[in-house]
Design an enzyme around this catalytic site. Structure first.
Site, short mmCIF file in Angstrom:
data_model
loop_
_atom_site.label_atom_id
_atom_site.label_comp_id
_atom_site.label_asym_id
_atom_site.label_seq_id
_atom_site.Cartn_x
_atom_site.Cartn_y
_atom_site.Cartn_z
N CYS A 348 -74.81 37.49 -69.37
CA CYS A 348 -75.21 36.16 -69.86
C CYS A 348 -74.71 35.16 -68.82
O CYS A 348 -73.73 34.45 -69.05
CB CYS A 348 -74.63 35.89 -71.23
SG CYS A 348 -75.06 37.11 -72.48
N ALA A 350 -75.81 32.38 -66.76
CA ALA A 350 -75.90 30.95 -66.50
C ALA A 350 -74.80 30.19 -67.23
O ALA A 350 -74.41 30.57 -68.34
CB ALA A 350 -77.28 30.43 -66.93
N PRO A 351 -74.25 29.12 -66.63
CA PRO A 351 -74.68 28.48 -65.39
C PRO A 351 -74.22 29.15 -64.11
O PRO A 351 -74.59 28.71 -63.03
CB PRO A 351 -74.09 27.07 -65.49
CG PRO A 351 -72.84 27.27 -66.27
CD PRO A 351 -73.14 28.36 -67.26
N GLY A 352 -73.36 30.18 -64.19
CA GLY A 352 -73.13 31.00 -63.01
C GLY A 352 -71.79 30.92 -62.33
O GLY A 352 -71.63 31.47 -61.24
N ASP A 372 -80.07 36.20 -67.60
CA ASP A 372 -79.95 35.13 -68.59
C ASP A 372 -81.33 34.86 -69.19
O ASP A 372 -82.35 35.07 -68.52
CB ASP A 372 -79.39 33.85 -67.98
CG ASP A 372 -78.76 32.94 -69.03
OD1 ASP A 372 -77.58 33.14 -69.36
OD2 ASP A 372 -79.48 32.07 -69.56
N CYS A 471 -64.85 32.23 -74.42
CA CYS A 471 -63.99 31.05 -74.25
C CYS A 471 -63.56 30.55 -75.62
O CYS A 471 -63.51 29.36 -75.89
CB CYS A 471 -64.69 29.95 -73.44
SG CYS A 471 -66.24 29.38 -74.14
#
EC number: 2.1.1.176
Length: 537
Positions: A348, A350-352, A372, A471
């Site tokens: 998963c 993005a944003p990378g 993604d 996170c």
């Protein structure tokens, strides 16, 4: 996925500002006209189609405070238009003009142009007002003549009051200057009566503040009553406070909320793939007079408490010298432990931010496949891989991970599933996130996390490594998801992260966990799992 959200399922697409490795399209483009906000009751000056507005020169109202007008409009966009409370302004020097354009389209007039100080105030006031919304609303409602007045208040009027309360209570601005400026804004943007109401309520606040008698609840009674009081005092949703009290007790919960309400610090990762060193980055920061300190945990990182807008405007991100990435995200990459020659999939991506960091660790030997579901974000990632000089090892694929794993019989040395999560570990940076999460979201996210976990496991070769990370600081999204996965997949075993991250980040079960209060970085979690070499199907 980096950040709190995912494009999967019905959860809104967003990236955490802590991992801004490549600029994304600013959420400010999603501005709803004020006329579309229920009960906005805008004045006739703001009504009508865009083409009916007067020329800018006719709409200039110089006596209105520009940062307050811009803040009020941005707060409207966040609360009613689905915009994000970005703490990093990625548009640099063009942003002041853009902000004033939004003010004119929403309120029907312009103020004087925003200067750099005004823009800093807009960022401070918007972030702080969103963060302290529950606390401010409690005080505003307490000072209204009746609760119905607060409940029926026009959206714009409420934002003006929130700004005034925040400036007086949290920023310590001269009270009567705050009263005068916000009264002017309310009168011009709404009507004279609105200005009179702002004047009366703000003057009540000033009087109460001067006598240290703000009407705040006492933390007393049963657990539920204590949680309600703490939720107001520290401006968090009640369900979060109750949950944290259950896990960690009152004192630790209060410390966590204080961290979430503090000014966020940002991490910068130097781009070694372009030949830069941390000393190069430090020298550039010194030349820009940006205060910084070296990361205690990662060699390629520095930490900034202030000065991020200076870094962005100086072009350090655009030039590919560095990325904005929290040390917690960098430590997840340490758990993956990319080595030259590895084949890695970022499920998963993005944003990378993690994709680019892993790619830089490969030293042009190996491959990172970034998957993604969002094509636009993958395109940004691909562009960033070129500016970071790692495009030779980064390949992007637009797909739902679950479909990709079923369709392709590919196996990789290492698989990273940075799963969509609640983002409860990044609340200091995502000021609006606490108000966009519900307890019910956790259950829905758990189902998605399990499905993606199963899919990611299909891509691991025998003897390979699967890293599951979030996170979040919530055990339901972390340890419990790993335990449930291991029951479904006995071919995997936990490999303790000792040696991959500093000892202080290793839990009793051998997982990586960063505690915002303890480590002063974002909260994150990672488990390193190894697939049995005897398993071949």
């Amino acid at each position: 996925m980096e950040g709190a959200f995912s494009s999967y399922s019905h959860f809104p697409l967003s990236s955490s500002v802590c991992t801004l490795s490549a600029p994304r399209k600013s959420s400010s483009t999603f501005l709803p006209p004020l006329a579309s906000i229920p009960n906005a009751r805008i004045s006739h000056r703001a009504a009508g189609p865009p083409g009916s507005r007067k020329k800018t020169s006719d709409n200039l109202i110089a006596e209105i405070s520009p940062h307050r007008a811009a803040s009020a409009v941005r707060l409207l966009r966040i609360e009613h238009g689905g915009a994000f409370a970005d703490l990093l302004n990625e548009k640099g020097r063009n942003s002041a003009e853009n902000e004033m354009g939004y003010v004119e389209r929403t309120l029907g007039f312009r103020t004087r142009d925003l200067d750099d100080r005004d823009m800093r105030l807009v960022t401070e006031i918007v972030g702080g007002t969103v963060r302290w919304r529950r606390y401010l609303d409690h005080l505003i409602m307490s000072l209204c003549s009746e609760e119905k007045m607060f409940r029926d208040m026009e959206p714009l009027l409420l934002q003006v009051l929130r700004i005034g309360f925040y400036e007086i209570i949290k920023l310590g601005m001269p009270p009567y200057a705050v009263v005068d400026e916000n009264v002017k804004l309310a009168k011009r943007a709404l009507r004279p009566g609105a200005g009179n109401l702002v004047n009366g309520i703000l003057r009540k606040l000033v009087s109460l503040k001067e006598t240290d008698s703000l009407p705040l609840p006492k933390v007393a009674g049963d657990d539920r009553a204590q949680a309600r009081a703490l939720a107001i005092i520290h401006s968090h949703p009640v369900w979060m406070v109750r949950r944290w009290m259950k896990f960690w007790g009152i004192e630790e919960s209060v410390r966590l909320m204080n961290w979430n309400n503090s000014d966020p610090c940002f991490g910068l990762r130097v781009n070694t793939a372009k030949g830069y060193t941390r000393n190069d980055l430090v020298n550039r920061l010194k030349s820009l007079k940006v205060p910084h300190e070296l990361s205690m945990f990662l060699e390629d990182f520095v930490r900034l408490q202030t000065g991020m807008q200076t870094v962005i405007q100086a072009g350090l991100l655009k030039e590919g010298i560095c990325s904005v990435q929290d040390e917690s995200a960098g430590l997840v990459v340490s758990v993956v432990d990319p080595q030259p020659g590895d084949t890695i999939v970022d499920c998963c991506a993005a944003p990378g931010g993690k994709t680019l960091f892993m790619a830089s660790r490969l030293k042009s030997q190996g491959m990172v496949l970034a998957i993604d579901v969002n094509k636009g974000r993958l395109r940004i990632l691909k562009e960033a891989s070129r500016s970071h000089n790692v495009n030779d090892v980064v390949t992007t694929t637009n797909s739902d991970l679950r479909l990709y794993a079923e369709k392709h019989n590919l196996k990789f040395d290492k698989v990273l599933l940075d799963a969509p999560c609640s983002g409860l570990g990044v609340l200091s940076k995502r000021a609006d996130l606490r108000w966009n999460r519900r307890l019910e979201d956790l259950e829905q996210l758990m189902n998605l996390q399990d499905e993606l976990f199963n899919a990611a496991s299909m891509l691991v070769k025998p003897g390979g490594v699967l890293v599951y990370s979030t996170c979040s600081i919530d055990p339901v999204e972390n340890e419990e998801r790993v335990s449930a996965f291991l029951l479904r997949h006995p071919e995997f075993v936990v490999q303790p992260v000792h040696g991959y991250v500093p000892p202080d980040f290793v839990t009793e079960k051998g997982y990586y966990f960063s505690n915002p209060v303890k480590h002063h970085i974002d909260g994150s979690f990672a488990a390193r799992l190894v697939k049995s070499s005897r398993y071949s199907s």
